[in-house]
Structure formats: C-alpha cells, structure tokens
Motif scaffolding. Structure first.
Motif, PDB file in Angstrom:
ATOM      1  N   VAL A 101      45.975  42.156  50.333  1.00  0.00           N
ATOM      2  CA  VAL A 101      45.054  43.449  49.360  1.00  0.00           C
ATOM      3  C   VAL A 101      44.054  42.729  48.569  1.00  0.00           C
ATOM      4  O   VAL A 101      44.627  41.671  48.085  1.00  0.00           O
ATOM      5  CB  VAL A 101      46.380  44.109  48.503  1.00  0.00           C
ATOM      6  CG1 VAL A 101      45.404  44.878  47.568  1.00  0.00           C
ATOM      7  CG2 VAL A 101      47.203  44.596  49.263  1.00  0.00           C
ATOM      8  N   VAL A 116      46.041  42.859  40.858  1.00  0.00           N
ATOM      9  CA  VAL A 116      44.965  42.441  41.829  1.00  0.00           C
ATOM     10  C   VAL A 116      43.717  42.570  41.267  1.00  0.00           C
ATOM     11  O   VAL A 116      43.015  41.839  41.630  1.00  0.00           O
ATOM     12  CB  VAL A 116      45.037  43.686  43.293  1.00  0.00           C
ATOM     13  CG1 VAL A 116      43.802  43.314  44.246  1.00  0.00           C
ATOM     14  CG2 VAL A 116      46.304  43.432  43.833  1.00  0.00           C
ATOM     15  N   ARG A 134      47.351  47.925  41.044  1.00  0.00           N
ATOM     16  CA  ARG A 134      45.813  47.914  41.003  1.00  0.00           C
ATOM     17  C   ARG A 134      45.551  46.870  39.963  1.00  0.00           C
ATOM     18  O   ARG A 134      44.457  45.861  39.799  1.00  0.00           O
ATOM     19  CB  ARG A 134      45.309  49.323  40.692  1.00  0.00           C
ATOM     20  CG  ARG A 134      43.952  49.410  40.361  1.00  0.00           C
ATOM     21  CD  ARG A 134      43.532  50.697  40.013  1.00  0.00           C
ATOM     22  NE  ARG A 134      42.358  50.810  39.402  1.00  0.00           N
ATOM     23  CZ  ARG A 134      41.001  50.756  40.235  1.00  0.00           C
ATOM     24  NH1 ARG A 134      41.071  50.711  41.651  1.00  0.00           N
ATOM     25  NH2 ARG A 134      40.093  50.920  39.631  1.00  0.00           N
ATOM     26  N   THR A 173      40.426  43.200  45.980  1.00  0.00           N
ATOM     27  CA  THR A 173      39.521  44.281  45.309  1.00  0.00           C
ATOM     28  C   THR A 173      38.292  44.355  45.895  1.00  0.00           C
ATOM     29  O   THR A 173      37.437  43.392  46.444  1.00  0.00           O
ATOM     30  CB  THR A 173      39.088  43.843  43.852  1.00  0.00           C
ATOM     31  OG1 THR A 173      40.318  43.625  43.334  1.00  0.00           O
ATOM     32  CG2 THR A 173      38.187  44.847  43.068  1.00  0.00           C
ATOM     33  N   THR A 231      37.910  49.580  43.902  1.00  0.00           N
ATOM     34  CA  THR A 231      39.112  50.224  44.674  1.00  0.00           C
ATOM     35  C   THR A 231      39.808  48.843  45.269  1.00  0.00           C
ATOM     36  O   THR A 231      39.403  47.654  45.255  1.00  0.00           O
ATOM     37  CB  THR A 231      38.632  50.850  45.810  1.00  0.00           C
ATOM     38  OG1 THR A 231      37.959  50.302  46.861  1.00  0.00           O
ATOM     39  CG2 THR A 231      37.865  52.068  45.314  1.00  0.00           C
ATOM     40  N   LEU A 232      41.157  49.107  45.815  1.00  0.00           N
ATOM     41  CA  LEU A 232      41.606  48.195  46.512  1.00  0.00           C
ATOM     42  C   LEU A 232      41.646  48.410  47.905  1.00  0.00           C
ATOM     43  O   LEU A 232      41.496  49.647  48.513  1.00  0.00           O
ATOM     44  CB  LEU A 232      43.208  48.358  46.094  1.00  0.00           C
ATOM     45  CG  LEU A 232      43.649  48.054  44.671  1.00  0.00           C
ATOM     46  CD1 LEU A 232      45.365  48.091  44.600  1.00  0.00           C
ATOM     47  CD2 LEU A 232      43.106  46.908  44.290  1.00  0.00           C
TER      48      LEU A 232
END
Length: 172
Positions: free
Chosen positions: A122, A86, A83, A124, A104-105
């Motif tokens: 992945v 990213v 997290r 955000t 969130t991811l």
C-alpha cells in the motif's frame, strides 16, 4: 563564549546500558539523569560537551551519556495499515509523481490481482496517478515507485541507524 540560552538549546545522545543509541534529550534532561545517577558520561565523549554552573554545583555535561538504570523496554507494535499511517510513512506525497494534492491510497499489486492490504503493498498516490494506474501494476501502467513500500520500524531503531550513519559520515 557560549551563552546560557545557547547551552540550554543543545541536545545529548542517550545510550542504553548495552550502548544502543536510544534518543536525543535536551541538556536539562541530561543533567537530571546525571545528577540522579540514572546515567553516566560515556568514555569516548570526553572531548566536547558543556560546563554548567549552578549556585552549588559545577557539572560537565558530555555530548553522550549512557543509562545506568534498566529501562523496561516498552513494547512497540507495527501500526495498522490505515490512511493516516501510510500518509505519515510516505511523507504526505504521491509515491509516483511526488504531488501532495488530493491523496488516496493505492495497492501496488491491485487487490483484484491478489495483492494484499499490507505495508509492503500500500502506498500514497494522488487521484491522477491512481486513476492512470487503474487496476494494473506499476510496471503494466508504465509507472515507477519513488520508494519501495515497507513497514515502519521501531523509533529507536530508526534513531540508531541515523546516528551511526552520521558517525560514519563524520569519520570520512
């Protein structure tokens, strides 16, 4: 005339022995590298720079210096996909709408559809966009990514890319 404080706020570009731009250092650090013979002025940087006076020395500090010592290149590993990393890569903003609230991811290709948990998959996303996208790809949800996700690059490579972009822009 430039004041002493304005000169001390300047920075110098440091190149490796093989002329790869590594970083910027403040003028005090550049002086230490030059005086200790760990760096030398670069030939193309004779125009510009600063003249620094001390009680026993007058030194011309160029805008670009090259290290004369071999710097043991420290190993740099791509950080893990988590997290914090990213969010840092995506500048703490949703990659669908740009919001910076309730982040969130999101897996671009959902894990349920075989999407891997990798830097290229992945991003955000804010809670609103993440729930709108749900278990679909951005194309299926009618959404578009603001930037293509990719793994972070070595800080030196990033600095070198930006340095040469600026050099090219100044030549045009």
């Amino acid at each position: 005339m430039t004041s002493a404080m304005q000169v001390l706020e300047q920075s110098v570009v440091v190149f490796s022995q093989n002329y790869l731009p590594l970083c910027r250092v403040n003028i005090k650090r550049a002086i230490v590298l030059l005086v200790s013979n760990k760096a030398e002025p670069l030939g193309f940087s004779t125009a510009g720079g600063w003249r620094v006076h001390s009680p026993s020395l007058v030194l011309d500090v160029p805008k670009h210096i090259r290290l004369t010592i071999t710097s043991g290149e420290r190993m740099w590993k791509v950080p893990p996909v988590n997290r914090r990393e990213v969010l840092r890569r995506d500048h703490n903003s949703c990659q669908y709408c740009g919001s910076n609230k309730r982040l969130t991811l999101d897996h671009v290709i959902p894990r349920s559809q075989g999407g891997p948990h990798t830097w290229n998959n992945v991003v955000t996303a804010c809670e609103r966009c993440n729930s709108h996208k749900s278990n679909r790809t951005p194309f299926e949800a009618g959404m578009q990514l603001r930037t293509k996700p990719k793994a972070p690059v070595h800080p030196t490579v990033s600095f070198a890319e930006q340095f040469w972009i600026n050099v090219q822009a100044n030549l045009e």
